[in-house]
Scaffold this motif. Structure first.
Motif, PDB file in Angstrom:
ATOM      1  N   GLY A  20     -45.569  30.036   8.887  1.00  0.00           N
ATOM      2  CA  GLY A  20     -46.014  28.707   8.486  1.00  0.00           C
ATOM      3  C   GLY A  20     -45.438  27.661   9.415  1.00  0.00           C
ATOM      4  N   GLY A  21     -46.328  26.939  10.099  1.00  0.00           N
ATOM      5  CA  GLY A  21     -45.874  25.910  11.041  1.00  0.00           C
ATOM      6  C   GLY A  21     -46.108  24.506  10.531  1.00  0.00           C
ATOM      7  N   GLY A  22     -46.106  24.346   9.205  1.00  0.00           N
ATOM      8  CA  GLY A  22     -46.243  23.022   8.609  1.00  0.00           C
ATOM      9  C   GLY A  22     -44.927  22.267   8.667  1.00  0.00           C
ATOM     10  N   LEU A  23     -44.764  21.282   7.788  1.00  0.00           N
ATOM     11  CA  LEU A  23     -43.576  20.429   7.830  1.00  0.00           C
ATOM     12  C   LEU A  23     -42.286  21.221   7.639  1.00  0.00           C
ATOM     13  CD1 LEU A  23     -44.889  17.412   5.699  1.00  0.00           C
ATOM     14  CD2 LEU A  23     -44.688  17.542   8.192  1.00  0.00           C
ATOM     15  N   VAL A  24     -42.206  22.003   6.563  1.00  0.00           N
ATOM     16  CA  VAL A  24     -40.971  22.735   6.262  1.00  0.00           C
ATOM     17  C   VAL A  24     -40.753  23.864   7.267  1.00  0.00           C
ATOM     18  CG1 VAL A  24     -39.771  24.135   4.539  1.00  0.00           C
ATOM     19  CG2 VAL A  24     -41.064  22.114   3.823  1.00  0.00           C
ATOM     20  N   GLY A  25     -41.822  24.557   7.651  1.00  0.00           N
ATOM     21  CA  GLY A  25     -41.682  25.636   8.624  1.00  0.00           C
ATOM     22  C   GLY A  25     -41.176  25.145   9.966  1.00  0.00           C
ATOM     23  N   ALA A  26     -41.738  24.038  10.450  1.00  0.00           N
ATOM     24  CA  ALA A  26     -41.326  23.498  11.749  1.00  0.00           C
ATOM     25  C   ALA A  26     -39.883  23.007  11.715  1.00  0.00           C
ATOM     26  CB  ALA A  26     -42.265  22.365  12.161  1.00  0.00           C
ATOM     27  N   LEU A  27     -39.505  22.330  10.627  1.00  0.00           N
ATOM     28  CA  LEU A  27     -38.119  21.850  10.514  1.00  0.00           C
ATOM     29  C   LEU A  27     -37.160  23.023  10.388  1.00  0.00           C
ATOM     30  CD1 LEU A  27     -36.060  19.555  10.228  1.00  0.00           C
ATOM     31  CD2 LEU A  27     -36.524  19.555   7.770  1.00  0.00           C
ATOM     32  N   PHE A  31     -33.675  24.276  12.522  1.00  0.00           N
ATOM     33  CA  PHE A  31     -32.376  24.644  11.953  1.00  0.00           C
ATOM     34  C   PHE A  31     -31.942  26.019  12.445  1.00  0.00           C
ATOM     35  CE2 PHE A  31     -32.834  21.180   8.977  1.00  0.00           C
ATOM     36  CZ  PHE A  31     -31.550  20.931   8.504  1.00  0.00           C
ATOM     37  N   LEU A  32     -32.864  26.977  12.399  1.00  0.00           N
ATOM     38  CA  LEU A  32     -32.527  28.362  12.738  1.00  0.00           C
ATOM     39  C   LEU A  32     -32.293  28.538  14.239  1.00  0.00           C
ATOM     40  CD1 LEU A  32     -35.135  29.940  10.326  1.00  0.00           C
ATOM     41  CD2 LEU A  32     -32.646  30.106  10.083  1.00  0.00           C
ATOM     42  N   ALA A  33     -33.101  27.849  15.060  1.00  0.00           N
ATOM     43  CA  ALA A  33     -32.911  27.928  16.515  1.00  0.00           C
ATOM     44  C   ALA A  33     -31.586  27.293  16.914  1.00  0.00           C
ATOM     45  CB  ALA A  33     -34.069  27.241  17.224  1.00  0.00           C
ATOM     46  N   LYS A  34     -31.224  26.232  16.211  1.00  0.00           N
ATOM     47  CA  LYS A  34     -29.954  25.560  16.492  1.00  0.00           C
ATOM     48  C   LYS A  34     -28.775  26.496  16.252  1.00  0.00           C
ATOM     49  CE  LYS A  34     -27.417  21.312  15.357  1.00  0.00           C
ATOM     50  NZ  LYS A  34     -27.382  20.108  14.486  1.00  0.00           N
ATOM     51  N   ARG A  35     -28.955  27.455  15.355  1.00  0.00           N
ATOM     52  CA  ARG A  35     -27.907  28.429  15.053  1.00  0.00           C
ATOM     53  C   ARG A  35     -27.830  29.537  16.105  1.00  0.00           C
ATOM     54  NH1 ARG A  35     -24.937  28.987  10.865  1.00  0.00           N
ATOM     55  NH2 ARG A  35     -25.059  27.427   9.208  1.00  0.00           N
ATOM     56  N   GLY A  36     -28.834  29.607  16.984  1.00  0.00           N
ATOM     57  CA  GLY A  36     -28.797  30.602  18.043  1.00  0.00           C
ATOM     58  C   GLY A  36     -29.640  31.826  17.796  1.00  0.00           C
ATOM     59  N   PHE A  37     -30.378  31.875  16.667  1.00  0.00           N
ATOM     60  CA  PHE A  37     -31.261  33.007  16.431  1.00  0.00           C
ATOM     61  C   PHE A  37     -32.441  32.958  17.402  1.00  0.00           C
ATOM     62  CE2 PHE A  37     -29.670  32.314  11.933  1.00  0.00           C
ATOM     63  CZ  PHE A  37     -28.823  33.419  11.938  1.00  0.00           C
ATOM     64  N   SER A  38     -33.057  34.093  17.627  1.00  0.00           N
ATOM     65  CA  SER A  38     -34.318  34.142  18.350  1.00  0.00           C
ATOM     66  C   SER A  38     -35.418  33.880  17.320  1.00  0.00           C
ATOM     67  CB  SER A  38     -34.522  35.516  18.988  1.00  0.00           C
ATOM     68  OG  SER A  38     -35.788  35.596  19.600  1.00  0.00           O
ATOM     69  N   VAL A  39     -36.054  32.714  17.402  1.00  0.00           N
ATOM     70  CA  VAL A  39     -36.967  32.251  16.352  1.00  0.00           C
ATOM     71  C   VAL A  39     -38.410  32.286  16.837  1.00  0.00           C
ATOM     72  CG1 VAL A  39     -37.549  30.363  14.786  1.00  0.00           C
ATOM     73  CG2 VAL A  39     -35.153  30.748  15.432  1.00  0.00           C
ATOM     74  N   GLU A  40     -39.289  32.845  16.021  1.00  0.00           N
ATOM     75  CA  GLU A  40     -40.722  32.795  16.288  1.00  0.00           C
ATOM     76  C   GLU A  40     -41.421  32.191  15.070  1.00  0.00           C
ATOM     77  OE1 GLU A  40     -43.026  35.398  18.434  1.00  0.00           O
ATOM     78  OE2 GLU A  40     -41.375  36.687  19.129  1.00  0.00           O
ATOM     79  N   GLU A 126     -40.365  19.095  18.686  1.00  0.00           N
ATOM     80  CA  GLU A 126     -38.905  19.238  18.707  1.00  0.00           C
ATOM     81  C   GLU A 126     -38.522  20.711  18.707  1.00  0.00           C
ATOM     82  OE1 GLU A 126     -34.933  18.043  18.835  1.00  0.00           O
ATOM     83  OE2 GLU A 126     -36.784  16.893  19.144  1.00  0.00           O
ATOM     84  N   ALA A 127     -39.198  21.504  17.890  1.00  0.00           N
ATOM     85  CA  ALA A 127     -38.899  22.937  17.832  1.00  0.00           C
ATOM     86  C   ALA A 127     -39.131  23.606  19.177  1.00  0.00           C
ATOM     87  CB  ALA A 127     -39.760  23.598  16.755  1.00  0.00           C
ATOM     88  N   GLU A 128     -40.166  23.181  19.869  1.00  0.00           N
ATOM     89  CA  GLU A 128     -40.535  23.789  21.150  1.00  0.00           C
ATOM     90  C   GLU A 128     -39.501  23.535  22.234  1.00  0.00           C
ATOM     91  OE1 GLU A 128     -45.009  24.587  22.642  1.00  0.00           O
ATOM     92  OE2 GLU A 128     -44.368  22.489  22.671  1.00  0.00           O
ATOM     93  N   LYS A 129     -38.626  22.566  22.032  1.00  0.00           N
ATOM     94  CA  LYS A 129     -37.607  22.248  23.025  1.00  0.00           C
ATOM     95  C   LYS A 129     -36.519  23.326  23.113  1.00  0.00           C
ATOM     96  CE  LYS A 129     -38.116  17.212  22.578  1.00  0.00           C
ATOM     97  NZ  LYS A 129     -37.428  15.951  22.161  1.00  0.00           N
ATOM     98  N   TYR A 130     -36.355  24.120  22.058  1.00  0.00           N
ATOM     99  CA  TYR A 130     -35.316  25.157  22.055  1.00  0.00           C
ATOM    100  C   TYR A 130     -35.767  26.335  22.920  1.00  0.00           C
ATOM    101  CZ  TYR A 130     -33.110  22.720  18.126  1.00  0.00           C
ATOM    102  OH  TYR A 130     -32.502  21.782  17.322  1.00  0.00           O
ATOM    103  N   SER A 131     -34.878  26.794  23.776  1.00  0.00           N
ATOM    104  CA  SER A 131     -35.220  27.902  24.672  1.00  0.00           C
ATOM    105  C   SER A 131     -35.384  29.220  23.923  1.00  0.00           C
ATOM    106  CB  SER A 131     -34.128  28.059  25.747  1.00  0.00           C
ATOM    107  OG  SER A 131     -32.865  28.320  25.145  1.00  0.00           O
ATOM    108  N   ASN A 132     -34.760  29.326  22.755  1.00  0.00           N
ATOM    109  CA  ASN A 132     -34.838  30.549  21.945  1.00  0.00           C
ATOM    110  C   ASN A 132     -35.920  30.444  20.872  1.00  0.00           C
ATOM    111  OD1 ASN A 132     -33.166  28.517  20.893  1.00  0.00           O
ATOM    112  ND2 ASN A 132     -32.137  29.918  19.505  1.00  0.00           N
ATOM    113  N   MET A 133     -36.942  29.634  21.148  1.00  0.00           N
ATOM    114  CA  MET A 133     -38.027  29.382  20.190  1.00  0.00           C
ATOM    115  C   MET A 133     -39.357  29.744  20.808  1.00  0.00           C
ATOM    116  SD  MET A 133     -39.029  27.930  17.242  1.00  0.00           S
ATOM    117  CE  MET A 133     -37.620  26.901  16.804  1.00  0.00           C
ATOM    118  N   LYS A 134     -40.242  30.342  19.987  1.00  0.00           N
ATOM    119  CA  LYS A 134     -41.604  30.617  20.424  1.00  0.00           C
ATOM    120  C   LYS A 134     -42.562  30.240  19.298  1.00  0.00           C
ATOM    121  CE  LYS A 134     -44.723  34.197  22.173  1.00  0.00           C
ATOM    122  NZ  LYS A 134     -44.902  35.644  22.459  1.00  0.00           N
ATOM    123  N   LEU A 135     -43.561  29.400  19.619  1.00  0.00           N
ATOM    124  CA  LEU A 135     -44.558  28.990  18.641  1.00  0.00           C
ATOM    125  C   LEU A 135     -45.827  29.817  18.841  1.00  0.00           C
ATOM    126  CD1 LEU A 135     -44.208  25.093  18.790  1.00  0.00           C
ATOM    127  CD2 LEU A 135     -42.985  26.706  17.316  1.00  0.00           C
TER     128      LEU A 135
END
Length: 471
Positions: A20-27, A31-40, A126-135
């Motif tokens: 889910g890439g809506g409001l809560v999913g994107a936010l 949070f999760l990428a900031k923690r260092g997880f590999s987030v998709e 904002e989420a896309e700015k994290y290097s450990n993030m993939k949308l």
């Protein structure tokens, strides 16, 4: 059919899949990428930042303290606040056209009118700015396993994609595909309630390039069994939302009947929205349904957790749906800190902590659904004055203004305090009335009225006549 599989076993970095890439999913992804997880992130729709028409709900949002605190945690608060419009009070429109403001809180306190689509776009960027993030867009969840964390997604071109995640976070809305798997598990409680009212959105355009009404208010037209609200937008328009029973929507079948209805119920809005626009826009879409969802628990083992509307869809009458979803993210993050990211402990603790609060705000939203429609300016003002005056002297706090909207007091604790406060106020009023009656009785007993004061006019006349004859 091409199938691609990615496995978290090739890396020590934990893989978290946000569905889910809506409001809560994107936010939550931030949070999760900031923690260092590999987030998709996997979203069934196309990228709304590129879409010409954004599909989905469009009821304007009221951002308050809880949501702002979550945005602040990922460095987004100032940017989003700068794109919102402060609303310091409700503006109640009477049938006769009188406008009466009722402040939300103390001087300087306000909630923000924000555009749903724009907020979603900002969070995705904002989420896309994290290097450990993939949308991943155009990815519709077909199936997933609570035991292995393996998920399968369908794409519009007929291909499939699989990913194995250490944690699956379901943020895919009130009709969550993730939650369907929960229904197969034992000891999972679930309920959904559709209210008999639907909603329809209309637009109030600017007048000579300026807002048609005072912009720093949430405008409300309460009309007992239905109501209309209006929130300001940055382009100087107002988004007006008409809430009404479906049967009432269906009674209106022609443009002339639309105008007749508005002349009877919202006459001051007709010149502001426009006769032609009302006749056209009323039939653009039928009334949309609103549902309230409750479930428990929010997790399965250490592999999956629900957040946002997937866990607790609420009707929009308390202005806390988005704020509660955003607070889910920060509560989960706080528990992750507390238990060192151990999913086997974090997930059950999150359910234990969050379920009572989300159920409480769902109940409050349903309560407000009834109360706001029947709002009477005199009784509401009196209640707010009582709440406000007592907060200045004793620890009473207005439920909406001070606890739910302007603090992070847990929702279920706010409800407990509200019930306690109402009992104390009601007891105080009862004692005051009883004291007044007893006081009046005491005065009457100590100072009984004169018998002369109780004689009839005829008796008084007779006394006067007999008094004259006496020597």
């Amino acid at each position: 059919v091409s199938i691609m599989e990615e496995s978290s076993s090739t890396s020590t970095q934990k893989v978290v899949a946000v569905v889910g890439g809506g409001l809560v999913g994107a936010l939550n992804a931030c949070f999760l990428a900031k923690r260092g997880f590999s987030v998709e992130v996997f979203e069934a729709r196309e990228d709304i930042r590129k879409a010409q028409i954004v599909k989905g709900r469009s009821i304007n949002l009221a951002l308050s303290h809880r949501g702002r605190q979550a945005l602040k945690h990922v460095g987004m608060e100032e940017k989003i606040v700068s794109q919102g419009i402060p609303m310091h009070a409700r503006m109640i429109h009477s049938l006769g056209g009188k406008q009466s403001p009722i402040p939300y809180g103390k001087k300087g306190q306000y909630i923000l009118s924000v555009d749903r689509a724009n907020l979603n776009k900002e969070l995705l960027s904002e989420a896309e700015k994290y290097s450990n993030m993939k949308l991943n867009f155009d990815h519709k969840l077909k199936d997933w396993s609570a035991e292995t964390g393996l998920m399968t997604f369908d794409r519009s071109d007929g291909s499939k994609q699989q990913i194995r995640a250490d944690l699956i976070v379901g943020c895919d809305g009130a009709f969550s595909a993730i939650r369907k798997q929960f229904l197969r598990c034992g000891r999972f409680d679930y309920s959904q309630t559709y209210i008999p009212h639907g909603y329809m959105e209309l637009t109030m355009p600017p007048v000579n390039g300026e807002f048609a009404m005072k912009p720093n208010y949430l405008h409300i037209w309460p009309r007992n069994t239905f109501m209309m609200i209006a929130l300001p937008n940055l382009d100087k328009t107002f988004t007006c939302t008409l809430f009404m029973p479906f049967e009432e929507f269906e009674k209106i079948t022609t443009g002339d009947e639309v105008i007749e209805f508005f002349q009877k119920q919202f006459p001051d809005s007709i010149p502001l929205i426009g006769v032609d626009a009302l006749k056209r826009d009323y039939f653009r879409l039928p009334g949309q349904a609103m549902v309230s969802v409750k479930c428990c628990p929010y997790h399965i083992g250490d592999k999956c957790v629900l957040m946002g509307d997937a866990a607790h869809a609420v009707v929009p009458f308390y202005g806390q749906g988005m704020n509660a979803g955003f607070e889910d993210c920060i509560v989960f993050d706080e528990i992750m800190d507390q238990f060192s990211e151990d999913f086997s402990v974090v997930l059950p603790e999150y359910s234990r902590v969050r379920v009572p609060d989300d159920h409480a705000i769902a109940d409050l939203a349903m309560y407000n659904y009834i109360e706001v429609r029947f709002i009477q300016i005199s009784t509401l003002t009196m209640r707010i004055l009582i709440n406000f005056s007592t907060t200045q002297t004793v620890p009473f706090v207005s439920l909406y203004c001070f606890q739910v909207t302007f603090t992070r007091t847990r929702y279920h604790e706010a409800v407990k305090r509200w019930h306690w406060q109402n009992k104390v106020i009601n007891c105080g009023l009862l004692f005051s009335v009883t004291g007044g009656v007893l006081g009046a009785s005491y005065v009457l007993i100590k100072n009984p009225p004169s018998v002369n004061k109780l004689i009839t006019p005829a008796e008084e006349m007779w006394n006067r006549l007999t008094a004259v004859r006496t020597p």
